[in-house]
Scaffold this active site. Structure first.
Site, PDB file in Angstrom:
ATOM      1  N   ARG A  76      -5.376  -7.614  -0.105  1.00 18.64           N
ATOM      2  CA  ARG A  76      -5.217  -8.193  -1.451  1.00 18.64           C
ATOM      3  C   ARG A  76      -6.480  -8.966  -1.831  1.00 18.64           C
ATOM      4  O   ARG A  76      -6.780  -9.123  -3.008  1.00 18.64           O
ATOM      5  CB  ARG A  76      -4.018  -9.149  -1.496  1.00 18.64           C
ATOM      6  CG  ARG A  76      -2.671  -8.478  -1.236  1.00 18.64           C
ATOM      7  CD  ARG A  76      -1.548  -9.428  -1.614  1.00 18.64           C
ATOM      8  NE  ARG A  76      -0.249  -9.028  -1.093  1.00 18.64           N
ATOM      9  CZ  ARG A  76       0.579  -8.179  -1.683  1.00 18.64           C
ATOM     10  NH1 ARG A  76       0.245  -7.607  -2.819  1.00 18.64           N
ATOM     11  NH2 ARG A  76       1.744  -7.888  -1.148  1.00 18.64           N
ATOM     12  N   ASP A 136      -2.046  -4.378  -2.140  1.00 18.06           N
ATOM     13  CA  ASP A 136      -2.097  -4.428  -0.682  1.00 18.06           C
ATOM     14  C   ASP A 136      -1.831  -3.092  -0.027  1.00 18.06           C
ATOM     15  O   ASP A 136      -1.235  -2.188  -0.606  1.00 18.06           O
ATOM     16  CB  ASP A 136      -1.031  -5.408  -0.170  1.00 18.06           C
ATOM     17  CG  ASP A 136       0.381  -4.847  -0.345  1.00 18.06           C
ATOM     18  OD1 ASP A 136       0.782  -4.580  -1.505  1.00 18.06           O
ATOM     19  OD2 ASP A 136       1.075  -4.620   0.664  1.00 18.06           O
ATOM     20  N   ASP A 152       0.440  -5.755 -11.282  1.00 14.75           N
ATOM     21  CA  ASP A 152      -0.803  -5.146 -10.816  1.00 14.75           C
ATOM     22  C   ASP A 152      -0.884  -3.682 -11.218  1.00 14.75           C
ATOM     23  O   ASP A 152      -1.913  -3.221 -11.695  1.00 14.75           O
ATOM     24  CB  ASP A 152      -0.960  -5.323  -9.287  1.00 14.75           C
ATOM     25  CG  ASP A 152       0.259  -4.857  -8.489  1.00 14.75           C
ATOM     26  OD1 ASP A 152       1.283  -4.447  -9.084  1.00 14.75           O
ATOM     27  OD2 ASP A 152       0.205  -4.919  -7.242  1.00 14.75           O
ATOM     28  N   PHE A 189      -3.575   6.114  -3.628  1.00 17.41           N
ATOM     29  CA  PHE A 189      -3.138   4.788  -3.183  1.00 17.41           C
ATOM     30  C   PHE A 189      -4.344   3.868  -3.146  1.00 17.41           C
ATOM     31  O   PHE A 189      -5.321   4.136  -2.462  1.00 17.41           O
ATOM     32  CB  PHE A 189      -2.464   4.855  -1.810  1.00 17.41           C
ATOM     33  CG  PHE A 189      -1.771   3.579  -1.478  1.00 17.41           C
ATOM     34  CD1 PHE A 189      -0.505   3.303  -1.986  1.00 17.41           C
ATOM     35  CD2 PHE A 189      -2.394   2.616  -0.695  1.00 17.41           C
ATOM     36  CE1 PHE A 189       0.132   2.099  -1.716  1.00 17.41           C
ATOM     37  CE2 PHE A 189      -1.768   1.411  -0.414  1.00 17.41           C
ATOM     38  CZ  PHE A 189      -0.503   1.158  -0.929  1.00 17.41           C
ATOM     39  N   VAL A 190      -4.263   2.788  -3.915  1.00 21.98           N
ATOM     40  CA  VAL A 190      -5.408   1.888  -4.045  1.00 21.98           C
ATOM     41  C   VAL A 190      -5.084   0.491  -3.516  1.00 21.98           C
ATOM     42  O   VAL A 190      -3.921   0.089  -3.478  1.00 21.98           O
ATOM     43  CB  VAL A 190      -5.890   1.801  -5.516  1.00 21.98           C
ATOM     44  CG1 VAL A 190      -6.457   3.140  -5.972  1.00 21.98           C
ATOM     45  CG2 VAL A 190      -4.774   1.339  -6.442  1.00 21.98           C
ATOM     46  N   LYS A 225      -0.773   4.468 -13.181  1.00 24.11           N
ATOM     47  CA  LYS A 225      -0.839   5.816 -12.594  1.00 24.11           C
ATOM     48  C   LYS A 225       0.220   6.672 -13.280  1.00 24.11           C
ATOM     49  O   LYS A 225       1.306   6.872 -12.733  1.00 24.11           O
ATOM     50  CB  LYS A 225      -0.504   5.754 -11.089  1.00 24.11           C
ATOM     51  CG  LYS A 225      -1.620   5.248 -10.200  1.00 24.11           C
ATOM     52  CD  LYS A 225      -1.372   5.579  -8.727  1.00 24.11           C
ATOM     53  CE  LYS A 225      -0.549   4.552  -8.025  1.00 24.11           C
ATOM     54  NZ  LYS A 225      -0.611   4.631  -6.532  1.00 24.11           N
ATOM     55  N   ASP A 284       3.452   2.335 -11.332  1.00 23.40           N
ATOM     56  CA  ASP A 284       3.441   3.532 -10.498  1.00 23.40           C
ATOM     57  C   ASP A 284       4.650   4.377 -10.889  1.00 23.40           C
ATOM     58  O   ASP A 284       4.624   5.060 -11.904  1.00 23.40           O
ATOM     59  CB  ASP A 284       3.435   3.071  -9.031  1.00 23.40           C
ATOM     60  CG  ASP A 284       3.296   4.193  -8.035  1.00 23.40           C
ATOM     61  OD1 ASP A 284       2.568   5.158  -8.319  1.00 23.40           O
ATOM     62  OD2 ASP A 284       3.897   4.118  -6.943  1.00 23.40           O
ATOM     63  N   GLY A 317       1.716  -8.834  -5.887  1.00 25.25           N
ATOM     64  CA  GLY A 317       0.615  -7.971  -6.321  1.00 25.25           C
ATOM     65  C   GLY A 317      -0.181  -8.470  -7.506  1.00 25.25           C
ATOM     66  O   GLY A 317      -1.382  -8.263  -7.590  1.00 25.25           O
TER      67      GLY A 317
END
Ligand code: IMP
Ligand code: MG
Length: 180
Positions: A169, A163, A104, A156-157, A135, A107, A49
């Site tokens: 990506r 990805d 990246d 969700f990004v 987040k 979460d 990521g």
């Protein structure tokens, strides 16, 4: 758009466009360079990521830099599996080094926590963390990143390294998946 895999659509407007990404990444690079002036820095990115983010970030860090990456897996589809696998080790020795861990997105926090604990066991001189996205609403373990590019809502990004089932990506900006 031809980079979309079958059955996937994006929300029409980017959450973070490529120009905004570029400027923030440059700013983070300058901050890191200033805060580590006079030091040598080892950047450990969490793959896959963080690969696109770290490639851009590293080119804005004006220091003697070494780079390594650590694969970590915790995600299947759009839900966190709860376990974090570190299937191989680093190539570089981190003992006595200034280390910057780059990911990246923060979460649930499980990945970064696991990686930080692993790296701490290698006895670096200092250890700091930098994530492109945070987040905070999704956190389940107690961890904060030292540097954050952007705080985002619980969505969700994809794009810029992030990805959806390994696709997207290569999207040059951050977007949300469209609800269907
Ligand atoms: P955590 O362990 O739950 O903090 O998750 C971190 C990892 O899950 C990140 O390195 C990403 O690979 C992945 N992840 C979390 N949220 C998203 C998202 O919105 N889109 C894509 N990947 C995500
Ligand atoms: Mg990841």
């Amino acid at each position: 758009m031809s980079m979309l895999p079958p059955g996937v659509t994006l929300s029409p407007k980017p959450l973070i466009d490529s120009n905004t990404l570029k400027h923030r990444v440059e700013e983070l690079g300058k901050e890191i360079s200033a805060d580590h002036a006079g030091q040598t820095l080892t950047i450990v990115s969490i793959s896959n990521g963080a690969t696109i983010f770290v490639a851009d970030l590293a080119r804005h860090i004006d220091l003697p830099v070494r780079m390594d990456s650590l694969p970590a897996r915790s995600y299947h589809g759009t839900t966190s599996s709860g376990t974090v696998d570190l299937p191989r080790d680093l190539k570089l020795d981190l003992e006595g080094e200034h280390v910057l861990v780059v990911d990246d997105i923060l979460d649930t926090g499980r990945t970064l926590k696991r990686v930080v604990e692993h790296i701490r066991s290698m006895r670096p001189l200092s250890l700091e963390t930098c994530v492109l996205l945070d987040k905070p609403a999704r956190r389940v373990v107690d961890i904060k990143a030292d540097r954050v590019g952007f705080e985002i809502p619980d969505a969700f990004v994809v794009g810029y390294g992030l990805d959806y089932n390994e696709f997207l990506r290569n999207l040059p900006y951050i977007a949300e998946l469209a609800e269907d």
